[in-house]
Design a protein around this motif. Structure first.
Motif, mmCIF file in Angstrom:
data_model
loop_
_atom_site.group_PDB
_atom_site.id
_atom_site.type_symbol
_atom_site.label_atom_id
_atom_site.label_comp_id
_atom_site.label_asym_id
_atom_site.label_seq_id
_atom_site.Cartn_x
_atom_site.Cartn_y
_atom_site.Cartn_z
ATOM 1 N N ILE A 27 -2.691 -2.865 -9.720
ATOM 2 C CA ILE A 27 -2.627 -1.775 -8.745
ATOM 3 C C ILE A 27 -4.002 -1.108 -8.697
ATOM 4 O O ILE A 27 -4.488 -0.606 -9.707
ATOM 5 C CB ILE A 27 -1.548 -0.739 -9.118
ATOM 6 C CG1 ILE A 27 -0.164 -1.385 -9.192
ATOM 7 C CG2 ILE A 27 -1.553 0.412 -8.109
ATOM 8 C CD1 ILE A 27 0.372 -1.913 -7.885
ATOM 9 N N GLN A 28 -4.620 -1.127 -7.511
ATOM 10 C CA GLN A 28 -5.961 -0.578 -7.349
ATOM 11 C C GLN A 28 -5.902 0.745 -6.591
ATOM 12 O O GLN A 28 -5.225 0.844 -5.555
ATOM 13 C CB GLN A 28 -6.844 -1.570 -6.581
ATOM 14 C CG GLN A 28 -7.036 -2.906 -7.278
ATOM 15 C CD GLN A 28 -8.010 -2.803 -8.424
ATOM 16 O OE1 GLN A 28 -9.188 -2.514 -8.239
ATOM 17 N NE2 GLN A 28 -7.515 -3.030 -9.640
ATOM 18 N N ALA A 58 4.272 2.914 -6.519
ATOM 19 C CA ALA A 58 3.697 1.581 -6.708
ATOM 20 C C ALA A 58 4.582 0.714 -7.597
ATOM 21 O O ALA A 58 5.338 1.214 -8.433
ATOM 22 C CB ALA A 58 2.299 1.702 -7.311
ATOM 23 N N ASP A 59 4.490 -0.585 -7.422
ATOM 24 C CA ASP A 59 5.276 -1.567 -8.171
ATOM 25 C C ASP A 59 4.885 -1.538 -9.645
ATOM 26 O O ASP A 59 3.767 -1.905 -10.012
ATOM 27 C CB ASP A 59 5.045 -2.962 -7.582
ATOM 28 C CG ASP A 59 5.904 -4.029 -8.235
ATOM 29 O OD1 ASP A 59 6.631 -3.712 -9.193
ATOM 30 O OD2 ASP A 59 5.840 -5.192 -7.777
ATOM 31 N N ILE A 73 0.874 -1.177 0.000
ATOM 32 C CA ILE A 73 0.000 0.000 0.000
ATOM 33 C C ILE A 73 0.910 1.224 0.000
ATOM 34 O O ILE A 73 1.644 1.451 0.960
ATOM 35 C CB ILE A 73 -0.921 0.036 1.235
ATOM 36 C CG1 ILE A 73 -1.653 -1.297 1.414
ATOM 37 C CG2 ILE A 73 -1.919 1.189 1.124
ATOM 38 C CD1 ILE A 73 -2.431 -1.386 2.712
ATOM 39 N N THR A 74 0.864 1.996 -1.069
ATOM 40 C CA THR A 74 1.813 3.107 -1.177
ATOM 41 C C THR A 74 1.186 4.262 -1.944
ATOM 42 O O THR A 74 -0.040 4.294 -2.136
ATOM 43 C CB THR A 74 3.116 2.605 -1.843
ATOM 44 O OG1 THR A 74 4.071 3.660 -1.853
ATOM 45 C CG2 THR A 74 2.894 2.096 -3.251
ATOM 46 N N ASP A 75 2.012 5.208 -2.346
ATOM 47 C CA ASP A 75 1.537 6.317 -3.178
ATOM 48 C C ASP A 75 1.611 5.888 -4.641
ATOM 49 O O ASP A 75 2.377 4.977 -4.986
ATOM 50 C CB ASP A 75 2.384 7.559 -2.931
ATOM 51 C CG ASP A 75 3.856 7.317 -3.185
ATOM 52 O OD1 ASP A 75 4.384 7.828 -4.188
ATOM 53 O OD2 ASP A 75 4.479 6.584 -2.386
ATOM 54 N N PRO A 76 0.822 6.488 -5.531
ATOM 55 C CA PRO A 76 0.793 6.042 -6.926
ATOM 56 C C PRO A 76 2.166 6.012 -7.590
ATOM 57 O O PRO A 76 2.489 5.080 -8.332
ATOM 58 C CB PRO A 76 -0.133 7.055 -7.601
ATOM 59 C CG PRO A 76 -1.050 7.511 -6.499
ATOM 60 C CD PRO A 76 -0.192 7.531 -5.264
#
Length: 370
Positions: free
Chosen positions: A304-305, A297-298, A291-294
């Motif tokens: 990615i939602q 993100a991986d 859970i991270t910032d856009p």
């Protein structure tokens, strides 16, 4: 059959069974870590391998030889204790070779083993000192050296780093890892520290209440925990566990939750098998780093939602920033980049990597197979 076989082993004190049918096969050269909270049975199991505790049921074998009832001195194992257990009146060199001397090893062989091991552990300049003149890290190396000179079949470590300060513990962890990579010795290592377990092991046995909850590689334990206990015990911060309901949307299973404002949110699963749970409650497990910032993100993830939600607390932690939010009435921790611009109280688009999400049955707390 493994190099060290623990077969259906139980341990009872009177009518109370404290270890329940433990089955583990340890291969030659493997680094197995027994990890769990205090009282879970990990040290008891180690002591049974060493011969310091009797086996109530089952059997333990080394290289095909059953060692139930065999005296500890006849098992060809070496143990490194939490307390180091060094003789204060002996020098470092005498401490390291005392066991060899008691086994009748000739002095030229003892001296050769001492020279090789002390050089390997970088304590060859300390051989004439007494333990009281050494630091904690040096005493730990001496205790390891005493085990190494014997060239045993199996090394047993009982929380050997717990008496060291945090920095020295990290340094010694690295040294033990290097040592294992160089010598390829068979090690069974007990700890309550899940970071030690993850970094040192080739495989981990997570224990709780006398049962092996899961046996697997560090990656298996971390990514696909067998149950809620393993999920929350392994990892720092722990895996987020949040109540959710599975809903099919256009034939695809989603996790239905409520955000901090009470609004219903849906997160699409990557596991199509969860469609069988349509309309049923689950426990949704997501690691903080998923859970991270856009922007953080991986990029390799295909799922990615976006999850708009209100920020609770932000905790800068040097290389990371931990950001708390609320989902379905639970505090959820996310791990973001150090320089992320997030303020408490603001609405923020969290990016959730649902490829890393796992689902648990709320009744059994076992992981639901995808």
């Amino acid at each position: 059959m493994g190099f060290l076989d623990i077969r259906n082993v139980t341990k009872s004190y009177g009518a109370v069974e404290v270890l329940h049918r433990v089955d583990i096969a340890v291969e030659e050269g493997e680094f197995l870590v027994l990890v769990g909270p205090s009282g879970c049975g990990k040290s008891t199991l180690l002591n049974m391998i060493a011969g310091l505790e009797n086996i109530s049921g089952g059997e333990i074998a080394i290289k095909g030889r059953v060692i139930n009832g065999v005296h500890p001195s006849k098992r060809n194992i070496a143990m490194v204790f939490q307390s180091y257990a060094l003789y204060p009146n002996m020098t470092v060199g005498q401490n390291m070779t005392f066991g060899l001397e008691m086994h009748g090893v000739p002095k030229p062989e003892r001296d050769k083993a001492l020279a090789e091991v002390s050089k390997l552990l970088q304590i060859d300049h300390l051989l004439d000192r007494k333990p009281g003149q050494l630091s904690g890290g040096q005493r730990q190396r001496v205790a390891m050296g005493r085990a190494l000179v014997r060239d045993p079949d199996v090394f047993l470590f009982d929380e050997p780093l717990s008496n060291l300060d945090a920095k020295l513990r990290v340094d010694m962890r690295t040294e033990i890892k290097k040592l294992h990579q160089k010598l390829r010795t068979t090690i069974v290592y007990v700890t309550h520290d899940q970071i030690e377990a993850m970094t040192l092991s080739t495989r981990i046995a997570v224990m709780n209440k006398g049962y092996v909850q899961q046996l697997g590689t560090p990656k298996e334990i971390y990514d696909t925990p067998a149950n809620v206990f393993v999920a929350t015990f392994m990892g720092s911060p722990a895996m987020n566990i949040v109540p959710a309901t599975v809903r099919l949307r256009e034939g695809v299973p989603h996790a239905e939750l409520t955000d901090s404002e009470g609004q219903t949110r849906h997160l699409r699963f990557s596991q199509p098998g969860l469609a069988a749970w349509d309309g049923r409650d689950i426990l949704l497990g997501i690691r903080p780093e998923a859970i991270t910032d856009p922007e953080g993100a991986d990029r390799k993830s295909g799922n990615i939602q976006a999850l708009p939600n209100r920020v609770g607390v932000t905790e800068p932690a040097g290389s990371d920033t931990f950001v708390t939010m609320s989902l379905s009435g639970r505090d959820i921790i996310s791990r973001m980049r150090a320089d992320v611009n997030v303020q408490p109280g603001q609405m923020f688009d969290f990016a959730v990597n649902m490829e890393k999400a796992v689902a648990f049955d709320p009744k059994t707390e076992e992981r639901i197979a995808p």
